[in-house]
Design a protein around this motif. Structure first.
Motif, PDB file in Angstrom:
ATOM      1  N   ARG A  23      -4.876  -6.798  -1.192  1.00  0.00           N
ATOM      2  CA  ARG A  23      -5.658  -7.860  -0.565  1.00  0.00           C
ATOM      3  C   ARG A  23      -4.734  -8.869   0.125  1.00  0.00           C
ATOM      4  O   ARG A  23      -4.983  -9.283   1.253  1.00  0.00           O
ATOM      5  N   SER A  24      -3.647  -9.224  -0.534  1.00  0.00           N
ATOM      6  CA  SER A  24      -2.684 -10.155   0.047  1.00  0.00           C
ATOM      7  C   SER A  24      -2.045  -9.568   1.298  1.00  0.00           C
ATOM      8  O   SER A  24      -1.880 -10.259   2.312  1.00  0.00           O
ATOM      9  N   SER A  25      -1.702  -8.287   1.234  1.00  0.00           N
ATOM     10  CA  SER A  25      -1.085  -7.629   2.383  1.00  0.00           C
ATOM     11  C   SER A  25      -2.044  -7.571   3.559  1.00  0.00           C
ATOM     12  O   SER A  25      -1.644  -7.814   4.706  1.00  0.00           O
ATOM     13  N   VAL A  26      -3.303  -7.273   3.295  1.00  0.00           N
ATOM     14  CA  VAL A  26      -4.299  -7.221   4.366  1.00  0.00           C
ATOM     15  C   VAL A  26      -4.451  -8.592   5.005  1.00  0.00           C
ATOM     16  O   VAL A  26      -4.517  -8.723   6.234  1.00  0.00           O
ATOM     17  N   GLN A  27      -4.474  -9.633   4.193  1.00  0.00           N
ATOM     18  CA  GLN A  27      -4.605 -10.988   4.737  1.00  0.00           C
ATOM     19  C   GLN A  27      -3.402 -11.350   5.597  1.00  0.00           C
ATOM     20  O   GLN A  27      -3.553 -11.949   6.666  1.00  0.00           O
ATOM     21  N   GLU A  28      -2.207 -10.980   5.150  1.00  0.00           N
ATOM     22  CA  GLU A  28      -1.001 -11.255   5.943  1.00  0.00           C
ATOM     23  C   GLU A  28      -1.046 -10.512   7.275  1.00  0.00           C
ATOM     24  O   GLU A  28      -0.698 -11.077   8.320  1.00  0.00           O
ATOM     25  N   GLN A  29      -1.450  -9.247   7.247  1.00  0.00           N
ATOM     26  CA  GLN A  29      -1.497  -8.455   8.479  1.00  0.00           C
ATOM     27  C   GLN A  29      -2.551  -8.991   9.441  1.00  0.00           C
ATOM     28  O   GLN A  29      -2.341  -8.991  10.655  1.00  0.00           O
ATOM     29  N   ARG A  30      -3.668  -9.441   8.912  1.00  0.00           N
ATOM     30  CA  ARG A  30      -4.688 -10.049   9.778  1.00  0.00           C
ATOM     31  C   ARG A  30      -4.143 -11.310  10.436  1.00  0.00           C
ATOM     32  O   ARG A  30      -4.374 -11.551  11.623  1.00  0.00           O
ATOM     33  N   ALA A  49      -3.668   0.540 -17.521  1.00  0.00           N
ATOM     34  CA  ALA A  49      -4.143   1.083 -16.248  1.00  0.00           C
ATOM     35  C   ALA A  49      -5.017   0.066 -15.525  1.00  0.00           C
ATOM     36  O   ALA A  49      -4.920  -0.093 -14.300  1.00  0.00           O
ATOM     37  N   SER A  50      -5.852  -0.626 -16.268  1.00  0.00           N
ATOM     38  CA  SER A  50      -6.712  -1.639 -15.675  1.00  0.00           C
ATOM     39  C   SER A  50      -5.880  -2.785 -15.088  1.00  0.00           C
ATOM     40  O   SER A  50      -6.145  -3.249 -13.974  1.00  0.00           O
ATOM     41  N   ASP A  51      -4.873  -3.226 -15.829  1.00  0.00           N
ATOM     42  CA  ASP A  51      -3.991  -4.288 -15.336  1.00  0.00           C
ATOM     43  C   ASP A  51      -3.236  -3.838 -14.091  1.00  0.00           C
ATOM     44  O   ASP A  51      -3.094  -4.599 -13.130  1.00  0.00           O
ATOM     45  N   ALA A  52      -2.753  -2.607 -14.108  1.00  0.00           N
ATOM     46  CA  ALA A  52      -2.019  -2.088 -12.952  1.00  0.00           C
ATOM     47  C   ALA A  52      -2.934  -1.989 -11.735  1.00  0.00           C
ATOM     48  O   ALA A  52      -2.532  -2.330 -10.619  1.00  0.00           O
ATOM     49  N   ALA A  53      -4.165  -1.549 -11.953  1.00  0.00           N
ATOM     50  CA  ALA A  53      -5.108  -1.442 -10.840  1.00  0.00           C
ATOM     51  C   ALA A  53      -5.433  -2.819 -10.272  1.00  0.00           C
ATOM     52  O   ALA A  53      -5.519  -2.996  -9.049  1.00  0.00           O
ATOM     53  N   GLU A  54      -5.618  -3.794 -11.129  1.00  0.00           N
ATOM     54  CA  GLU A  54      -5.911  -5.161 -10.659  1.00  0.00           C
ATOM     55  C   GLU A  54      -4.727  -5.733  -9.892  1.00  0.00           C
ATOM     56  O   GLU A  54      -4.899  -6.363  -8.849  1.00  0.00           O
ATOM     57  N   ASN A  55      -3.521  -5.492 -10.385  1.00  0.00           N
ATOM     58  CA  ASN A  55      -2.316  -5.959  -9.700  1.00  0.00           C
ATOM     59  C   ASN A  55      -2.214  -5.313  -8.321  1.00  0.00           C
ATOM     60  O   ASN A  55      -1.929  -5.991  -7.328  1.00  0.00           O
ATOM     61  N   LEU A  56      -2.455  -4.016  -8.255  1.00  0.00           N
ATOM     62  CA  LEU A  56      -2.402  -3.300  -6.981  1.00  0.00           C
ATOM     63  C   LEU A  56      -3.474  -3.819  -6.031  1.00  0.00           C
ATOM     64  O   LEU A  56      -3.225  -4.005  -4.836  1.00  0.00           O
ATOM     65  N   ARG A  57      -4.664  -4.080  -6.546  1.00  0.00           N
ATOM     66  CA  ARG A  57      -5.759  -4.600  -5.729  1.00  0.00           C
ATOM     67  C   ARG A  57      -5.386  -5.969  -5.141  1.00  0.00           C
ATOM     68  O   ARG A  57      -5.619  -6.236  -3.970  1.00  0.00           O
ATOM     69  N   GLN A  58      -4.792  -6.830  -5.964  1.00  0.00           N
ATOM     70  CA  GLN A  58      -4.390  -8.148  -5.476  1.00  0.00           C
ATOM     71  C   GLN A  58      -3.297  -8.047  -4.425  1.00  0.00           C
ATOM     72  O   GLN A  58      -3.329  -8.763  -3.417  1.00  0.00           O
ATOM     73  N   ARG A  59      -2.329  -7.162  -4.648  1.00  0.00           N
ATOM     74  CA  ARG A  59      -1.260  -6.988  -3.663  1.00  0.00           C
ATOM     75  C   ARG A  59      -1.801  -6.446  -2.351  1.00  0.00           C
ATOM     76  O   ARG A  59      -1.382  -6.879  -1.271  1.00  0.00           O
TER      77      ARG A  59
END
Length: 82
Positions: free
Chosen positions: A38-45, A26-36
């Motif tokens: 963050r990446s998506s937000v940066q792309e949209q910005r 669950a921790s790994d999945a949450a970290e993966n989701l958080r990174q994705r």
């Protein structure tokens, strides 16, 4: 003298291991989701900045056309709501 493990302790250990593995997953999945995210937000910005820069350059190149379009859109909206 060897001590025999009771089945109760073995089951408890297995349950604890399963619990720990589930927590790690669950921790790994949450970290993966958080990174994705963050990446998506940066792309949209980045995309929003590019669109804003294009719009600004268009307005600077043709300011009279921009004002005319704004007037027409405002007029059309006013007519629709009368």
């Amino acid at each position: 003298m060897a001590t025999a493990r009771s089945p109760h302790n073995s089951s408890r250990e297995k349950l604890q291991k399963a619990y720990n593995l589930a927590g790690e997953a669950a921790s790994d999945a949450a970290e993966n989701l958080r990174q994705r995210a963050r990446s998506s937000v940066q792309e949209q910005r980045k995309r929003a900045t590019e669109v804003m820069e294009k719009a600004e350059s268009s307005l600077r190149e043709r300011p009279i056309l921009a004002v005319g379009c704004a007037f027409v859109v405002g007029w059309a909206i006013a007519k629709l709501f009368k």
